[in-house]
Design a protein around this motif. Sequence first.
Motif, short mmCIF file in Angstrom:
data_model
loop_
_atom_site.label_atom_id
_atom_site.label_comp_id
_atom_site.label_asym_id
_atom_site.label_seq_id
_atom_site.Cartn_x
_atom_site.Cartn_y
_atom_site.Cartn_z
N GLU A 83 0.83 -1.22 0.00
CA GLU A 83 0.00 0.00 0.00
C GLU A 83 0.87 1.26 0.00
OE1 GLU A 83 -0.82 -2.19 2.93
OE2 GLU A 83 -1.81 -3.41 1.42
N ALA A 84 2.08 1.16 -0.55
CA ALA A 84 3.03 2.27 -0.47
C ALA A 84 2.57 3.51 -1.21
CB ALA A 84 4.40 1.82 -1.02
N PHE A 85 2.02 3.36 -2.42
CA PHE A 85 1.66 4.54 -3.21
C PHE A 85 0.61 5.41 -2.52
CE2 PHE A 85 2.98 2.45 -7.51
CZ PHE A 85 4.31 2.68 -7.19
N PRO A 86 -0.52 4.84 -2.04
CA PRO A 86 -1.49 5.70 -1.35
C PRO A 86 -0.91 6.37 -0.12
CG PRO A 86 -2.49 3.59 -1.92
CD PRO A 86 -1.01 3.47 -2.18
N LEU A 87 -0.07 5.64 0.63
CA LEU A 87 0.48 6.20 1.86
C LEU A 87 1.49 7.30 1.57
CD1 LEU A 87 0.91 2.95 3.97
CD2 LEU A 87 -0.80 4.73 4.26
N LEU A 88 2.33 7.11 0.56
CA LEU A 88 3.29 8.15 0.20
C LEU A 88 2.58 9.42 -0.27
CD1 LEU A 88 6.04 6.04 -1.63
CD2 LEU A 88 6.25 7.20 0.58
N LEU A 89 1.46 9.23 -0.96
CA LEU A 89 0.69 10.39 -1.40
C LEU A 89 0.16 11.17 -0.21
CD1 LEU A 89 -0.41 12.02 -3.73
CD2 LEU A 89 -2.38 10.47 -3.85
N PHE A 90 -0.15 10.47 0.88
CA PHE A 90 -0.63 11.15 2.08
C PHE A 90 0.43 12.08 2.66
CE2 PHE A 90 -4.57 9.14 2.08
CZ PHE A 90 -5.32 9.52 3.18
N ILE A 91 1.70 11.74 2.52
CA ILE A 91 2.76 12.65 3.00
C ILE A 91 2.67 13.97 2.23
CG2 ILE A 91 5.24 13.04 3.16
CD1 ILE A 91 5.62 10.06 3.55
N GLY A 92 2.53 13.88 0.91
CA GLY A 92 2.42 15.09 0.10
C GLY A 92 1.19 15.89 0.45
N ILE A 93 0.06 15.21 0.66
CA ILE A 93 -1.19 15.91 1.01
C ILE A 93 -1.03 16.61 2.35
CG2 ILE A 93 -3.61 15.59 1.62
CD1 ILE A 93 -3.66 13.25 -0.38
N GLY A 94 -0.43 15.92 3.33
CA GLY A 94 -0.23 16.52 4.64
C GLY A 94 0.65 17.76 4.58
N ALA A 95 1.66 17.73 3.70
CA ALA A 95 2.55 18.88 3.56
C ALA A 95 1.85 20.06 2.91
CB ALA A 95 3.79 18.48 2.75
N MET A 96 0.78 19.80 2.17
CA MET A 96 0.04 20.88 1.50
C MET A 96 -0.95 21.58 2.43
SD MET A 96 -0.99 19.03 -2.07
CE MET A 96 0.18 18.08 -3.03
N ILE A 97 -1.36 20.90 3.48
CA ILE A 97 -2.49 21.39 4.29
C ILE A 97 -2.04 22.33 5.39
CG2 ILE A 97 -4.33 20.71 5.88
CD1 ILE A 97 -4.64 18.14 4.34
N ASP A 98 -2.72 23.45 5.48
CA ASP A 98 -2.55 24.39 6.59
C ASP A 98 -3.71 24.15 7.56
OD1 ASP A 98 -2.21 26.44 8.36
OD2 ASP A 98 -2.61 28.05 6.92
N PHE A 99 -3.40 23.61 8.73
CA PHE A 99 -4.45 23.34 9.72
C PHE A 99 -4.79 24.56 10.57
CE2 PHE A 99 -3.10 18.89 8.99
CZ PHE A 99 -4.34 18.32 8.75
N GLY A 100 -4.20 25.72 10.23
CA GLY A 100 -4.46 26.93 11.00
C GLY A 100 -5.93 27.28 11.16
N PRO A 101 -6.72 27.29 10.06
CA PRO A 101 -8.14 27.62 10.20
C PRO A 101 -8.89 26.65 11.11
CG PRO A 101 -7.47 27.79 7.91
CD PRO A 101 -6.33 27.17 8.65
N LEU A 102 -8.45 25.40 11.16
CA LEU A 102 -9.08 24.42 12.05
C LEU A 102 -8.66 24.65 13.49
CD1 LEU A 102 -10.69 21.80 12.53
CD2 LEU A 102 -8.62 20.53 11.94
N LEU A 103 -7.38 24.89 13.70
CA LEU A 103 -6.87 25.08 15.06
C LEU A 103 -7.39 26.38 15.69
CD1 LEU A 103 -3.18 23.94 14.49
CD2 LEU A 103 -4.96 22.71 15.73
N SER A 104 -7.67 27.38 14.85
CA SER A 104 -8.19 28.64 15.38
C SER A 104 -9.68 28.54 15.71
CB SER A 104 -7.95 29.77 14.38
OG SER A 104 -8.72 29.58 13.21
N ASN A 105 -10.34 27.51 15.20
CA ASN A 105 -11.76 27.29 15.49
C ASN A 105 -11.99 25.78 15.63
OD1 ASN A 105 -14.49 27.49 15.83
ND2 ASN A 105 -14.95 28.19 13.75
N PRO A 106 -11.59 25.20 16.76
CA PRO A 106 -11.63 23.74 16.94
C PRO A 106 -13.01 23.13 16.76
CG PRO A 106 -10.30 24.78 18.65
CD PRO A 106 -11.01 25.88 17.92
N LYS A 107 -14.06 23.94 16.85
CA LYS A 107 -15.41 23.41 16.66
C LYS A 107 -15.57 22.75 15.30
CE LYS A 107 -18.68 26.47 16.39
NZ LYS A 107 -19.68 27.51 16.80
N MET A 108 -14.75 23.17 14.35
CA MET A 108 -14.83 22.62 13.00
C MET A 108 -14.44 21.14 12.95
SD MET A 108 -16.14 24.84 11.08
CE MET A 108 -16.69 26.51 11.46
#
Length: 375
Positions: A83-108
Amino acid sequence: MEFLWEGLLSVTWQQLVMYAVGAVLIWLAIKKDYEPALLLPMGFGAILVNLPLSGVLNQTMQGVGETHGIIQWLFEIGIEASEAFPLLLFIGIGAMIDFGPLLSNPKMFLFGAAAQFGIFLTIFLAAVLGFPIRDAASIGIIGAADGPTSILVSQVLKSNYVGPIAVAAYSYMALVPIIQPVAIKAVTTKKERAIRMEYRPAAVSKTTRILFPILVTVIAGLVAPASVSLVGFLMFGNLIRECGVLNRLSETAQNDLANLVTLLLGITISFSMRADKFVTLQTLMIMALGLFAFVFDTIGGVFFAKLLNLFSKNKINPMVGAAGISAFPMSARVVEKMGIAENNQNHLLMHAVGANVSGQIASAVAGGIVLGFFL
């Protein structure tokens, strides 16, 4: 001369259908710009694996003996064995995401969880329709609106329908701008869609941003151990982004790694799109069930927002709940566009982004829960 005609005479009507499917996926990628990085390789791969006597699959050829095909090898090594390909893609997706809007409003966080409702409803429906329970679980995860999760879950559960599930997952991800507005409008009023939400983000410290992916991984590992590979690789990518000392690696993960793995994953998954496995009544049922899961994930998020509004003074625009699915960032953009359509001052993007990135985590956890329950 006889050899030249052998391939042409070996073509079946099912393979002709797959050529058409491949052409449609390529057309959607190029003409409509729907997830081109995935749909184009999948479409071209669907044609490749259905060419009789082609060298992309393992086969025994007269006068040559056993041949080893590159697409089948990539599938066996990159998906089936590890399952290497899907998992490696998750590293790239995680690097793209800014969780700031979620952390500033945890209700989301709640909207990401609520928008997984369609997954479990679809698992039940698929089982009622006669699919074996592992296939039903794999079909239900299409509702996560996350291609790598769908591929990984269906592969780990040894589903007989990895190809149709992958096509359904990525197709509906690509069709978010078409499907979600219809589903949202069906369960909201014009007044609800016009609700304005002020965006006053709280400051998020660097320490919080660094601790967040670590804590999420630990908590997910304790609550749903089977989700560790999914959530862990997603959060590892995000940690690379937020740590501040690995900028080059972060850029590589977001660009080179994500692009390369996406390319390989798209053409490799076409191994499961061979005509004898794909052109069946079950495939049509899977496409229908995938759409059902996707729509009810959207509706689940909307209704959860409505439920919160019964107890909240500051009303939430129900459309934000729909962004709790994992189709990032398309779903957040859909909500922003629909909000402006109702009121040109109604900017919901950052609220929707918070719910949307929460959906990334929730879909990975949901995939882990499904794996843990059915393994």
